[in-house]
Write a protein that holds these residues in place. Structure first.
Motif, PDB file in Angstrom:
ATOM      1  N   THR A  19       0.912  -1.267  -0.076  1.00 18.55           N
ATOM      2  CA  THR A  19       0.135  -0.210  -0.076  1.00 18.55           C
ATOM      3  C   THR A  19       1.109   1.352   0.015  1.00 18.55           C
ATOM      4  OG1 THR A  19      -0.172   0.098   2.382  1.00 18.55           O
ATOM      5  CG2 THR A  19      -1.804  -1.360   1.363  1.00 18.55           C
ATOM      6  N   ARG A  20       0.229   2.429  -0.539  1.00 15.97           N
ATOM      7  CA  ARG A  20       0.914   3.768  -0.131  1.00 15.97           C
ATOM      8  C   ARG A  20      -0.209   4.596   0.316  1.00 15.97           C
ATOM      9  NH1 ARG A  20       0.938   3.750  -6.532  1.00 15.97           N
ATOM     10  NH2 ARG A  20      -1.374   4.054  -6.945  1.00 15.97           N
ATOM     11  N   TRP A  41      13.181  -2.722  -4.729  1.00 17.53           N
ATOM     12  CA  TRP A  41      13.531  -3.190  -3.505  1.00 17.53           C
ATOM     13  C   TRP A  41      14.575  -4.051  -3.524  1.00 17.53           C
ATOM     14  CZ3 TRP A  41       8.485  -3.659  -0.242  1.00 17.53           C
ATOM     15  CH2 TRP A  41       7.933  -2.500   0.064  1.00 17.53           C
ATOM     16  N   ALA A  44      17.845  -2.556  -4.739  1.00 14.72           N
ATOM     17  CA  ALA A  44      18.468  -1.901  -3.467  1.00 14.72           C
ATOM     18  C   ALA A  44      19.163  -2.927  -2.713  1.00 14.72           C
ATOM     19  CB  ALA A  44      17.805  -0.952  -2.992  1.00 14.72           C
ATOM     20  N   SER A  45      18.389  -3.893  -2.517  1.00 17.95           N
ATOM     21  CA  SER A  45      19.021  -4.847  -1.401  1.00 17.95           C
ATOM     22  C   SER A  45      19.991  -5.597  -1.793  1.00 17.95           C
ATOM     23  CB  SER A  45      17.894  -6.016  -0.992  1.00 17.95           C
ATOM     24  OG  SER A  45      16.803  -5.146  -0.445  1.00 17.95           O
ATOM     25  N   ARG A  48      23.038  -3.410  -1.583  1.00 13.97           N
ATOM     26  CA  ARG A  48      23.556  -3.347  -0.371  1.00 13.97           C
ATOM     27  C   ARG A  48      24.320  -4.342   0.131  1.00 13.97           C
ATOM     28  NH1 ARG A  48      22.907  -0.267   4.411  1.00 13.97           N
ATOM     29  NH2 ARG A  48      21.888   1.084   3.209  1.00 13.97           N
TER      30      ARG A  48
ATOM     31  N   ALA B  15       4.533   1.667   1.457  1.00 13.84           N
ATOM     32  CA  ALA B  15       5.579   1.464   0.350  1.00 13.84           C
ATOM     33  C   ALA B  15       6.066   2.955   0.272  1.00 13.84           C
ATOM     34  CB  ALA B  15       5.243   0.795  -0.650  1.00 13.84           C
ATOM     35  N   THR B  16       5.048   3.936  -0.129  1.00 10.66           N
ATOM     36  CA  THR B  16       5.486   5.202  -0.268  1.00 10.66           C
ATOM     37  C   THR B  16       4.436   6.420   0.527  1.00 10.66           C
ATOM     38  OG1 THR B  16       4.217   5.360  -1.992  1.00 10.66           O
ATOM     39  CG2 THR B  16       6.455   4.881  -2.433  1.00 10.66           C
ATOM     40  N   ASN B  43      18.729  -0.399   8.514  1.00 16.27           N
ATOM     41  CA  ASN B  43      20.014   0.255   7.824  1.00 16.27           C
ATOM     42  C   ASN B  43      19.303   0.683   6.352  1.00 16.27           C
ATOM     43  OD1 ASN B  43      21.439   0.353   9.858  1.00 16.27           O
ATOM     44  ND2 ASN B  43      22.107  -1.575   9.380  1.00 16.27           N
ATOM     45  N   THR B  44      18.284   0.970   6.066  1.00 20.58           N
ATOM     46  CA  THR B  44      17.964   1.559   4.721  1.00 20.58           C
ATOM     47  C   THR B  44      18.029   3.013   4.601  1.00 20.58           C
ATOM     48  OG1 THR B  44      15.591   1.145   5.396  1.00 20.58           O
ATOM     49  CG2 THR B  44      16.722  -0.647   4.052  1.00 20.58           C
ATOM     50  N   GLU B  45      17.697   3.499   3.312  1.00 20.00           N
ATOM     51  CA  GLU B  45      17.919   5.014   3.067  1.00 20.00           C
ATOM     52  C   GLU B  45      16.436   5.682   3.002  1.00 20.00           C
ATOM     53  OE1 GLU B  45      21.092   3.567   3.557  1.00 20.00           O
ATOM     54  OE2 GLU B  45      20.599   2.928   1.616  1.00 20.00           O
ATOM     55  N   LYS B 103      20.647   8.227   5.744  1.00 18.01           N
ATOM     56  CA  LYS B 103      20.891   6.958   5.271  1.00 18.01           C
ATOM     57  C   LYS B 103      21.152   6.006   6.674  1.00 18.01           C
ATOM     58  CE  LYS B 103      25.994   7.617   5.108  1.00 18.01           C
ATOM     59  NZ  LYS B 103      27.223   7.389   4.331  1.00 18.01           N
ATOM     60  N   ASP B 104      21.086   4.562   6.302  1.00 19.11           N
ATOM     61  CA  ASP B 104      21.076   3.686   7.393  1.00 19.11           C
ATOM     62  C   ASP B 104      20.231   4.038   8.426  1.00 19.11           C
ATOM     63  OD1 ASP B 104      23.112   2.418   5.836  1.00 19.11           O
ATOM     64  OD2 ASP B 104      24.848   3.516   6.943  1.00 19.11           O
ATOM     65  N   GLN B 139      20.796   5.624  13.885  1.00 15.95           N
ATOM     66  CA  GLN B 139      21.091   4.418  13.150  1.00 15.95           C
ATOM     67  C   GLN B 139      21.111   3.144  13.672  1.00 15.95           C
ATOM     68  OE1 GLN B 139      24.940   5.802  11.312  1.00 15.95           O
ATOM     69  NE2 GLN B 139      23.814   6.595   9.480  1.00 15.95           N
ATOM     70  N   VAL B 145      23.239  10.605  13.792  1.00 17.38           N
ATOM     71  CA  VAL B 145      23.750  11.217  12.700  1.00 17.38           C
ATOM     72  C   VAL B 145      22.875  12.510  12.389  1.00 17.38           C
ATOM     73  CG1 VAL B 145      24.501  10.960  10.353  1.00 17.38           C
ATOM     74  CG2 VAL B 145      24.484   8.990  11.741  1.00 17.38           C
ATOM     75  N   LYS B 165      10.111   7.737   0.091  1.00 13.88           N
ATOM     76  CA  LYS B 165      10.222   6.159   0.402  1.00 13.88           C
ATOM     77  C   LYS B 165      11.644   5.497   1.251  1.00 13.88           C
ATOM     78  CE  LYS B 165      12.283   4.873  -3.920  1.00 13.88           C
ATOM     79  NZ  LYS B 165      13.424   4.195  -3.632  1.00 13.88           N
ATOM     80  N   SER B 167      14.777   3.162   0.777  1.00 16.41           N
ATOM     81  CA  SER B 167      15.518   2.598  -0.535  1.00 16.41           C
ATOM     82  C   SER B 167      15.053   1.138  -0.858  1.00 16.41           C
ATOM     83  CB  SER B 167      16.870   2.523  -0.477  1.00 16.41           C
ATOM     84  OG  SER B 167      17.330   1.882   0.871  1.00 16.41           O
ATOM     85  N   SER B 168      14.633   0.379   0.470  1.00 11.45           N
ATOM     86  CA  SER B 168      14.064  -0.825   0.294  1.00 11.45           C
ATOM     87  C   SER B 168      13.074  -1.263   1.353  1.00 11.45           C
ATOM     88  CB  SER B 168      15.339  -2.038   0.183  1.00 11.45           C
ATOM     89  OG  SER B 168      14.783  -3.241  -0.019  1.00 11.45           O
ATOM     90  N   GLY B 169      11.926  -1.808   1.298  1.00 16.72           N
ATOM     91  CA  GLY B 169      11.086  -2.033   2.281  1.00 16.72           C
ATOM     92  C   GLY B 169      10.266  -1.021   2.505  1.00 16.72           C
ATOM     93  N   ASN B 170       9.270  -1.243   3.189  1.00 18.40           N
ATOM     94  CA  ASN B 170       8.005  -0.151   3.653  1.00 18.40           C
ATOM     95  C   ASN B 170       8.555   0.701   4.633  1.00 18.40           C
ATOM     96  OD1 ASN B 170       5.548  -1.211   2.397  1.00 18.40           O
ATOM     97  ND2 ASN B 170       5.650  -3.172   3.322  1.00 18.40           N
TER      98      ASN B 170
END
Lengths: 117, 182
Positions: A19-20, A41, A44-45, A48, B15-16, B43-45, B103-104, B139, B145, B165, B167-170
């Protein structure tokens, strides 16, 4: 270290939908938006994972300069004050050469994060 | 100068978070206050991008800088440093990437998150659009930071949409409030 495809599989197993929130309202992503988000995702993962492996163990990378200068990375260059202190002590001890603490510290960073040949 | 609240997005495993209305020439400056942004993935951005008209690609070119000051819970080795891996100098109207604001960002503990303000100047102008953000981030490595990110979005079309958002994941939790400043 998982590949992008492995991340896609894991993410799809974890999320059956996404969802958003737009202008305060929650909505479900369409099927194509869901797949695009999972792909983003996973990309990006996977990136990383590669970066974390390099941060931990060093190695050759086009991003060698960012590893060398990121003060949060173990093995990056010492801070400028620390480097100046090393130089002071090296000069005091007559070791302003390859046996000095400054040269060894900087060389250790360059040896850990190397430029692609 | 007064702040006028235009809209609020509250994350709930989202997600966003985005704003697609209310960004126009009513105000010369818009502020986005993000509070307690807690990611699902450690640790995502935390990132943002913009769009024009009713497009939804979020891929406009930016020229940005990114530097940070950090200190960890042990108090060891606090440092100020430019982060070459987190800026961008993209060109071409569809080649921009989401710009990292923090970040992170930690996810392992409930109170790990990032908070801050993104200020967007004159989004309806016929020139490039400037922005500045300052965030603080807790972090994953138990480090505090402060990040300073600024730049310009290299387009001359009016910006009408902003999206945030990880960088990865919700985004598990947190709110973003959009204010007009005038």
């Amino acid at each position: 270290m998982a590949t992008k495809a492995e991340h896609v599989t894991a993410l799809k197993a974890k999320h059956s939908s996404l969802t958003r929130v737009v202008n305060g309202v929650s909505e479900t992503l369409s099927s194509s938006e869901f797949n695009a988000t999972i792909d983003q995702w996973a990309t990006a993962s996977a990136a990383r994972d590669v970066r974390n492996e390099l941060k931990a163990n060093g190695g050759q990378s086009a991003d060698y300069a960012s590893f060398r200068t990121d003060s949060q990375v173990d093995g990056s260059y010492p801070s400028i004050p620390d480097q100046l202190d090393m130089l002071f002590h090296d000069i005091t001890n007559g070791k302003l050469g390859k046996t000095g603490s400054w040269y060894k510290a900087v060389k250790a960073t360059k040896d850990k994060f190397t430029k692609p040949e | 100068m007064a702040l006028t609240l235009i809209d609020t997005d509250t994350a709930s495993t989202s997600a966003t978070l985005g704003f697609t209305s209310g960004i126009d020439d009513t105000y010369p400056v818009y502020e986005f206050h993000y509070v307690g942004i807690h990611p699902a993935t450690d640790n995502t951005e935390f990132q943002f991008q913009v769009e024009t008209g009713s497009d939804s690609d979020y891929d406009h070119p930016m020229i940005t800088t990114y530097f940070q000051a950090h200190n960890d819970e042990s108090g060891g080795s606090p440092t100020v440093a430019y982060s070459t891996g987190d800026d961008q100098a993209t060109a071409g109207d569809t080649n921009g990437v989401f710009q990292t604001l923090a970040k992170d960002v930690g996810a392992g503990e409930a109170d790990q998150s990032t908070s801050g303000i993104l200020t967007l100047y004159d989004p309806s102008s016929a020139y490039v659009k400037h922005f500045i953000s300052t965030s603080n981030c807790y972090q994953g490595g138990d480090t505090s930071v402060q990040t300073f990110v600024s730049g310009y979005i290299n387009i001359t079309t009016a910006i009408t949409r902003v999206q945030f958002k990880m960088s990865s994941g919700n985004i598990d939790a947190g709110t973003i409030k959009m204010y007009g400043v005038g």
